[in-house]
Design a protein around this motif. Structure first.
Motif, short mmCIF file in Angstrom:
data_model
loop_
_atom_site.label_atom_id
_atom_site.label_comp_id
_atom_site.label_asym_id
_atom_site.label_seq_id
_atom_site.Cartn_x
_atom_site.Cartn_y
_atom_site.Cartn_z
N ARG A 179 53.01 -48.89 45.15
CA ARG A 179 53.40 -47.84 46.09
C ARG A 179 54.39 -46.87 45.44
NH1 ARG A 179 55.55 -51.16 50.76
NH2 ARG A 179 54.87 -53.05 49.72
N ALA A 180 55.34 -47.42 44.69
CA ALA A 180 56.34 -46.57 44.03
C ALA A 180 55.66 -45.71 42.97
CB ALA A 180 57.43 -47.44 43.41
N ALA A 181 54.72 -46.29 42.23
CA ALA A 181 54.02 -45.53 41.17
C ALA A 181 53.20 -44.39 41.79
CB ALA A 181 53.12 -46.47 40.37
N MET A 182 52.56 -44.66 42.92
CA MET A 182 51.76 -43.61 43.58
C MET A 182 52.66 -42.49 44.10
SD MET A 182 48.61 -45.41 45.58
CE MET A 182 49.35 -46.91 46.10
N LEU A 183 53.83 -42.88 44.61
CA LEU A 183 54.80 -41.87 45.07
C LEU A 183 55.27 -41.01 43.90
CD1 LEU A 183 57.07 -43.80 47.60
CD2 LEU A 183 56.11 -41.54 48.00
N LYS A 184 55.62 -41.69 42.79
CA LYS A 184 56.12 -40.97 41.62
C LYS A 184 55.11 -39.93 41.16
CE LYS A 184 59.36 -44.14 39.63
NZ LYS A 184 59.49 -45.37 38.89
N ARG A 185 53.87 -40.35 41.11
CA ARG A 185 52.83 -39.42 40.67
C ARG A 185 52.66 -38.26 41.65
NH1 ARG A 185 46.84 -41.12 38.60
NH2 ARG A 185 46.14 -39.00 38.23
N ALA A 186 52.71 -38.58 42.93
CA ALA A 186 52.56 -37.54 43.96
C ALA A 186 53.73 -36.55 43.93
CB ALA A 186 52.45 -38.18 45.34
N LEU A 187 54.88 -37.02 43.47
CA LEU A 187 56.09 -36.19 43.53
C LEU A 187 56.46 -35.57 42.18
CD1 LEU A 187 58.09 -38.57 45.86
CD2 LEU A 187 57.25 -36.29 46.44
N LYS A 188 55.59 -35.75 41.20
CA LYS A 188 55.83 -35.21 39.86
C LYS A 188 56.07 -33.70 39.95
CE LYS A 188 54.01 -35.77 35.36
NZ LYS A 188 52.78 -35.66 34.63
N ASN A 234 35.41 -47.97 54.79
CA ASN A 234 34.84 -47.12 53.73
C ASN A 234 34.77 -45.64 54.10
OD1 ASN A 234 34.49 -49.24 51.95
ND2 ASN A 234 32.51 -49.78 52.87
N GLY A 235 35.68 -45.18 54.93
CA GLY A 235 35.69 -43.77 55.32
C GLY A 235 36.35 -42.90 54.26
N ASP A 236 36.22 -41.58 54.46
CA ASP A 236 36.74 -40.61 53.50
C ASP A 236 38.21 -40.28 53.83
OD1 ASP A 236 37.22 -38.51 51.79
OD2 ASP A 236 35.93 -37.09 52.86
N VAL A 237 39.11 -40.60 52.90
CA VAL A 237 40.54 -40.35 53.13
C VAL A 237 41.05 -39.15 52.32
CG1 VAL A 237 41.09 -42.74 53.78
CG2 VAL A 237 41.21 -42.05 51.37
N SER A 238 40.13 -38.40 51.73
CA SER A 238 40.55 -37.36 50.78
C SER A 238 41.37 -36.23 51.43
CB SER A 238 39.35 -36.79 50.04
OG SER A 238 38.48 -36.22 50.97
N LYS A 239 41.25 -36.06 52.75
CA LYS A 239 42.05 -34.99 53.39
C LYS A 239 43.42 -35.52 53.83
CE LYS A 239 38.41 -32.04 55.19
NZ LYS A 239 37.18 -32.84 55.38
N LEU A 240 43.65 -36.80 53.63
CA LEU A 240 44.87 -37.42 54.16
C LEU A 240 45.87 -37.85 53.10
CD1 LEU A 240 43.06 -39.81 56.72
CD2 LEU A 240 43.70 -37.42 57.01
N VAL A 241 45.38 -38.07 51.88
CA VAL A 241 46.24 -38.58 50.79
C VAL A 241 45.92 -37.81 49.50
CG1 VAL A 241 46.41 -40.92 51.77
CG2 VAL A 241 44.59 -40.40 50.15
N PRO A 242 46.86 -37.79 48.53
CA PRO A 242 46.57 -37.12 47.26
C PRO A 242 45.39 -37.81 46.54
CG PRO A 242 48.92 -37.63 47.46
CD PRO A 242 48.24 -38.33 48.59
N PRO A 243 44.71 -37.07 45.64
CA PRO A 243 43.51 -37.61 44.98
C PRO A 243 43.73 -38.96 44.28
CG PRO A 243 43.75 -35.27 44.51
CD PRO A 243 44.97 -35.66 45.28
N HIS A 244 44.89 -39.15 43.61
CA HIS A 244 45.07 -40.42 42.90
C HIS A 244 45.23 -41.60 43.87
CE1 HIS A 244 49.28 -39.21 43.57
NE2 HIS A 244 49.59 -40.47 43.43
N VAL A 245 45.72 -41.31 45.06
CA VAL A 245 45.85 -42.37 46.08
C VAL A 245 44.45 -42.71 46.63
CG1 VAL A 245 46.89 -43.01 48.30
CG2 VAL A 245 48.21 -41.67 46.64
N ALA A 246 43.66 -41.67 46.86
CA ALA A 246 42.29 -41.89 47.34
C ALA A 246 41.51 -42.72 46.32
CB ALA A 246 41.59 -40.55 47.58
N LYS A 247 41.75 -42.44 45.04
CA LYS A 247 41.08 -43.20 43.97
C LYS A 247 41.51 -44.66 43.98
CE LYS A 247 40.01 -40.27 40.16
NZ LYS A 247 40.57 -39.66 38.99
N ALA A 248 42.82 -44.87 44.13
CA ALA A 248 43.35 -46.25 44.15
C ALA A 248 42.78 -47.03 45.34
CB ALA A 248 44.88 -46.21 44.23
N ILE A 249 42.61 -46.33 46.46
CA ILE A 249 42.04 -46.98 47.65
C ILE A 249 40.58 -47.34 47.38
CG2 ILE A 249 41.31 -46.55 50.04
CD1 ILE A 249 43.90 -44.88 50.37
#
Ligand code: ADP
Length: 160
Positions: free
Chosen positions: A52-61, A140-155
């Motif tokens: 979670r921290a790594a995903m935040l860091k990337r999102a906040l770069k 298995n729904g589409d979350v791409s409008k709700l989270v950054p791309p790298h988070v959607a990928k991790a999901i």
């Protein structure tokens, strides 16, 4: 002048565009915002604290006055350790208020200088929560409008 540091605590399981909206609003007002992942071992999470921290860091770069941290135990103790008394929380709707009001009041009882500052996200994120994202991901729904791309990928990787 003393720098105004604010702590934004939460589970961030995972970070959503709603959280990022709140962080950007807070970062405009405070000199530094520490986004801190709360370590809650009893709660079942989709991602580990480190993930979670790594995903935040990337999102906040690129956001210069925002950093990411983790904490365990009481928020008031953590906040004091960070040499501040300002806590950021987000309010989506009236339904959040009861819970947030209780936490803010308890924190103030434990440590009277603490100030909880609430931010409202833009309208389109008022329905958005990490649990909504997890529920959509579960089916298995589409979350791409709700989270950054790298988070959607991790999901998506988690679903395989
Ligand atoms: P919790 O701390 O209840 O596990 P989160 O970690 O998801 O919840 O959220 C941390 C903070 O961010 C809370 O104050 C929550 O209300 C706020 N928040 C979450 N999603 C949004 C959103 N879409 N818009 C505004 N605030 C939000």
């Amino acid at each position: 002048m003393k720098k105004k540091i604010a702590v934004y605590p939460g589970s961030f399981d995972p970070v959503t565009f709603g959280h990022l909206d709140i962080i950007d609003r807070a970062a405009k007002i405070f000199d530094h915002v520490i986004v801190s992942v709360f370590v809650h071992s009893e709660k079942k999470h989709m991602f580990t604290v480190d993930e979670r921290a790594a995903m935040l860091k990337r999102a906040l770069k690129g956001r210069k006055n925002v950093s990411v941290d983790c904490f365990e135990g009481l928020l008031v103790d953590y906040v004091r350790k960070k040499k501040t008394d300002i806590v950021i929380r987000g309010l989506r709707a009236i339904s959040d208020l009861e819970y947030e009001f209780q936490i803010a009041a308890v924190n103030r009882t434990l440590y009277s200088p603490i100030e909880t500052v609430f931010f409202m996200p833009r309208q389109r994120y008022t329905y958005l929560s990490s649990s909504v994202v997890r529920d959509i991901a579960h089916f298995n729904g589409d979350v791409s409008k709700l989270v950054p791309p790298h988070v959607a990928k991790a999901i998506a990787a988690r679903r395989k």
